[in-house]
Design a protein around this motif. Sequence first.
Motif, PDB file in Angstrom:
ATOM      1  N   PHE A 124      70.822  -3.221  90.077  1.00  0.00           N
ATOM      2  CA  PHE A 124      69.253  -3.877  89.635  1.00  0.00           C
ATOM      3  C   PHE A 124      69.693  -3.054  88.113  1.00  0.00           C
ATOM      4  CE2 PHE A 124      67.133  -4.342  93.759  1.00  0.00           C
ATOM      5  CZ  PHE A 124      67.035  -5.022  94.185  1.00  0.00           C
TER       6      PHE A 124
ATOM      7  N   GLN B  19      66.515  -6.716  86.229  1.00  0.00           N
ATOM      8  CA  GLN B  19      65.490  -6.603  87.949  1.00  0.00           C
ATOM      9  C   GLN B  19      63.896  -6.660  87.574  1.00  0.00           C
ATOM     10  OE1 GLN B  19      65.215  -2.589  86.113  1.00  0.00           O
ATOM     11  NE2 GLN B  19      65.461  -1.215  88.028  1.00  0.00           N
TER      12      GLN B  19
ATOM     13  N   TYR C 244      66.114  -6.292 100.512  1.00  0.00           N
ATOM     14  CA  TYR C 244      66.335  -5.533  99.621  1.00  0.00           C
ATOM     15  C   TYR C 244      67.279  -3.908  99.864  1.00  0.00           C
ATOM     16  CZ  TYR C 244      63.980  -1.571  96.754  1.00  0.00           C
ATOM     17  OH  TYR C 244      63.331  -0.922  95.676  1.00  0.00           O
TER      18      TYR C 244
ATOM     19  N   ASN D  48      61.796 -10.447  99.371  1.00  0.00           N
ATOM     20  CA  ASN D  48      62.758 -10.253  98.116  1.00  0.00           C
ATOM     21  C   ASN D  48      63.730 -10.155  98.662  1.00  0.00           C
ATOM     22  OD1 ASN D  48      63.674  -9.447  95.944  1.00  0.00           O
ATOM     23  ND2 ASN D  48      63.087  -7.081  95.745  1.00  0.00           N
TER      24      ASN D  48
ATOM     25  N   TYR E  46      54.649  -6.957  98.308  1.00  0.00           N
ATOM     26  CA  TYR E  46      54.459  -7.774  97.460  1.00  0.00           C
ATOM     27  C   TYR E  46      52.707  -8.226  98.066  1.00  0.00           C
ATOM     28  CZ  TYR E  46      59.099  -7.069  95.579  1.00  0.00           C
ATOM     29  OH  TYR E  46      59.634  -7.242  94.723  1.00  0.00           O
TER      30      TYR E  46
ATOM     31  N   LYS F  90      54.148  -2.453  92.429  1.00  0.00           N
ATOM     32  CA  LYS F  90      54.438  -3.636  92.373  1.00  0.00           C
ATOM     33  C   LYS F  90      53.471  -4.031  92.160  1.00  0.00           C
ATOM     34  CE  LYS F  90      58.742  -3.640  92.686  1.00  0.00           C
ATOM     35  NZ  LYS F  90      59.777  -5.514  92.179  1.00  0.00           N
TER      36      LYS F  90
ATOM     37  N   PHE G 212      59.455 -13.267  92.500  1.00  0.00           N
ATOM     38  CA  PHE G 212      60.887 -13.805  92.262  1.00  0.00           C
ATOM     39  C   PHE G 212      61.053 -14.991  92.497  1.00  0.00           C
ATOM     40  CE2 PHE G 212      61.397  -9.809  93.638  1.00  0.00           C
ATOM     41  CZ  PHE G 212      61.852  -9.412  92.408  1.00  0.00           C
TER      42      PHE G 212
END
Length: 383
Positions: A18, A35, A123, A172, A203, A234, A318
């Motif tokens: 990222f 990112q 992740y 993710n 999320y 987030k 994403f």
Amino acid sequence: MTIPSITSKLPQVGTTIFTVMSSLASELGAVNLGQGFPDYPMSEELIGLVDKAMRKGHNQYAHMHGLQSLREVLAGKIEYLYGTSIDPATQITITPGGTYAIYTALTTILQPGDEVIVFEPAYDSYIPNIEINGAIPVRIPLRYPDYGIDWNIVRRSITPRTRMIMLNSPHNPTGSVLREDDIAELRALVQDSRIFIQSDEVYEHLIFDGVPHQSILRYPDLLARSFVSFSFGKVYHCTGWKLGYSVSSPGLMAEFRKVHQFNCFSCHTPSQVALAEYLTDRSSYLGLAPFLQGKRDYFQDLMRATRFTPLPSFGSYFQLYKYDRISNEPDKDFAIRITKEYGVAVIPVSAFYTSGKDDKVVRFCFAKKEETLQRAVERLRKI
Ligand code: PMP
Ligand code: GLN
């Protein structure tokens, strides 16, 4: 004087992808869809509430477990969304972000030599967090291209040393989500075992097309052996706040707090005061899924004019795209090349596999202003 040399605890670890891609994007002035962070402003109301909290003098240490009023609001939200009653005094701890909550959960549970099942792509903090505790990651690839869990492989990978399973839904980098039958498989697997669960649900509210979020918080029998982690940054479009929380059973949480109290002790007070008030209005979280779904759909529509091929995204912020109609380069080379030549930064999905497995897929973050997405796609159309 000789300066002692250090033996790295994480010899394999380099700089996170990222940071690599964001630095490249800013160096080259590229549109950064790499990112995962929004480029649109967070809620003015929430900013006002932080300002108010500071001016009213909420500037000293909060309670070590987190502000009691915030934990109470969160318990109310959990009961409302998932029908599970949580004791805010013993089952919730506010943390400096979701990543820290995961690290603390792993450090609470793991002993050297324990095995932890981790699904890849993952992740990128998970495996270093396992290894720094002297435990052993057992990597299981998600099924390409739907990135679901193959429970037969999981069953075959369990050994007497298996101590934990790490979950992440919405996921993710892939945007895949757990379904009810995944929960049934999980339950069958762990019910008579010594296995704990770390469920990363940062999320939580960013889930689309009416699919229900299969939070571990819905299932008290699973929660009894789980840490479930969340991130305010987030979901409330303020990733720089680095504020989150973990929910668990009272017994597990008591141990988690032993680790937490001498690492961070307590988190930023004014933001907790502000969130306690902000979250009393349910629209603060109920509006998030349609908002982000709108962004996903907007981005997908624009991308139809390119030669990228989408994979489904059911949640997170994403969207994965295959680029097989453009090139067969390794994904890292492709990501760097398009950043340099076309001015759009993306994340190569192989960065989420320790083996470097390359599905020839790149990740785009669509949590951006419409004009940013337009600017990016104008460039991507030329590829
Ligand atoms: N887990 C996943 C899957 C994430 O994408 C993120 C976002 N960085 C986090 C955890 C951590 O969030 P935070 O910034 O609150 O540490
Ligand atoms: N979770 C974010 C992502 O996947 C980034 C977090 C970070 O930079 N560590 O893009």
